[in-house]
Design an enzyme around this catalytic site. Structure first.
Site, PDB file in Angstrom:
ATOM      1  N   GLY A 165     101.168 -37.982 -90.200  1.00 38.57           N
ATOM      2  CA  GLY A 165     100.101 -39.334 -90.467  1.00 38.57           C
ATOM      3  C   GLY A 165     100.908 -40.252 -90.917  1.00 38.57           C
ATOM      4  O   GLY A 165     101.460 -40.560 -90.186  1.00 38.57           O
ATOM      5  N   ASN A 166     100.266 -41.481 -91.605  1.00 40.28           N
ATOM      6  CA  ASN A 166     101.133 -42.924 -91.701  1.00 40.28           C
ATOM      7  C   ASN A 166      99.763 -42.946 -93.042  1.00 40.28           C
ATOM      8  O   ASN A 166      99.939 -42.281 -94.368  1.00 40.28           O
ATOM      9  CB  ASN A 166      99.790 -43.801 -91.508  1.00 40.28           C
ATOM     10  N   ARG A 167     101.430 -44.138 -94.142  1.00 40.24           N
ATOM     11  CA  ARG A 167     101.108 -43.933 -95.627  1.00 40.24           C
ATOM     12  C   ARG A 167     100.265 -45.206 -96.192  1.00 40.24           C
ATOM     13  O   ARG A 167      99.850 -45.490 -97.178  1.00 40.24           O
ATOM     14  CB  ARG A 167     102.111 -45.614 -95.474  1.00 40.24           C
ATOM     15  N   SER A 168      98.860 -44.953 -94.833  1.00 45.38           N
ATOM     16  CA  SER A 168      97.811 -45.706 -96.010  1.00 45.38           C
ATOM     17  C   SER A 168      97.598 -45.042 -96.664  1.00 45.38           C
ATOM     18  O   SER A 168      96.936 -43.915 -96.940  1.00 45.38           O
ATOM     19  CB  SER A 168      96.699 -45.673 -94.986  1.00 45.38           C
TER      20      SER A 168
ATOM     21  N   ALA B  42      93.852 -46.965 -91.260  1.00 43.14           N
ATOM     22  CA  ALA B  42      94.661 -46.718 -90.410  1.00 43.14           C
ATOM     23  C   ALA B  42      94.649 -44.868 -89.726  1.00 43.14           C
ATOM     24  O   ALA B  42      94.790 -44.046 -90.178  1.00 43.14           O
ATOM     25  CB  ALA B  42      95.918 -46.453 -91.013  1.00 43.14           C
TER      26      ALA B  42
END
Ligand code: C5P
Length: 217
Positions: free
Chosen positions: A25-28, A92
């Site tokens: 995943g990512n931090r968005s 993102a």
């Protein structure tokens, strides 16, 4: 001034499953996408948010479609794009995903070798939406780019190259060096548009950025 217009906004960050319990995943956080939705609603638009893993209250008056993976985000957007006047790709999107998702949880055992996860590129949804427009001027398509400067080019130079590559109408460029953006309430962007237009928005709230104007929009 957006009364009767339909605005489709992607927000948050996609997750790509490794196995039933793990993901890439990512931090968005989805804050900028939700701020854009709030601003568009205040200007009279009908707003659909396609939200990838966002943990925020939906903006009053919006319709929220929840998705998890890039493929789900793609399906939700492609199906709605043709009837939108404006599409804003604030999400993102993961650039890579595991080539295969394990059906069962990958076990750790002392004897086995460290697992290797093979990655493949995800489809570029923004590029696909631009291509699907087939030369028409609607919908207006806005991309976001999280960039860091490097030895080859500055943040803004990378932004111009990306705007040309993606073919969208506007590109909102964030400088994400030093974790300055993700999850925060403030941001600082430059909006790149037609005819080499560059509108700088100095550090301010994500709501103010959502209200900024560029490219005649
Ligand atoms: O290529 P990059 O990820 O930097 O481009 C960012 C823009 O492209 C964002 O608007 C993002 O939502 C979109 N994107 C996409 N599909 C991908 C990767 C990014 O639509 N696979």
């Amino acid at each position: 001034d957006l009364r009767g217009r339909s605005v489709l906004i992607s927000a948050g960050g996609t997750r790509e499953a490794i196995d039933p319990v793990r993901f890439i995943g990512n931090r968005s956080s989805g804050k900028q996408g939700y701020a854009l939705a709030t601003a568009a609603i205040a200007r009279g638009a009908d707003v659909i948010i396609v939200a990838a893993n966002v943990n925020l209250p939906p903006p009053a008056g919006s319709t929220v479609v929840e998705v998890e993976s890039t493929e789900e985000l793609r399906t939700a957007l492609v199906g709605r794009c043709a009837s939108a006047d404006i599409v804003i790709m604030a999400a993102a999107v993961a650039d890579f995903r595991p080539r295969a998702t394990a059906l069962h949880k990958i076990k750790k055992s002392d004897e086995s070798a460290d697992p290797v996860i093979e990655l493949e590129r995800t489809p570029d949804i923004l590029a696909e939406l631009v291509l699907g427009r087939d030369g028409q001027s609607r919908p207006i398509i806005v991309g976001f780019a999280a960039e860091t400067g490097d030895e080859t080019a500055s943040v803004r130079e990378h932004g111009w190259a990306k705007l040309a590559r993606k073919g969208c109408d506007l590109l909102v460029v964030n400088d994400v060096s030093d974790g300055k953006v993700f999850g925060r309430d403030e941001n600082e962007v430059v909006i790149l548009g037609p005819g080499q237009e560059a509108v700088e928005i100095p550090r301010t709230s994500k709501s103010h950025i959502a209200g900024a104007r560029a490219g005649g929009c």
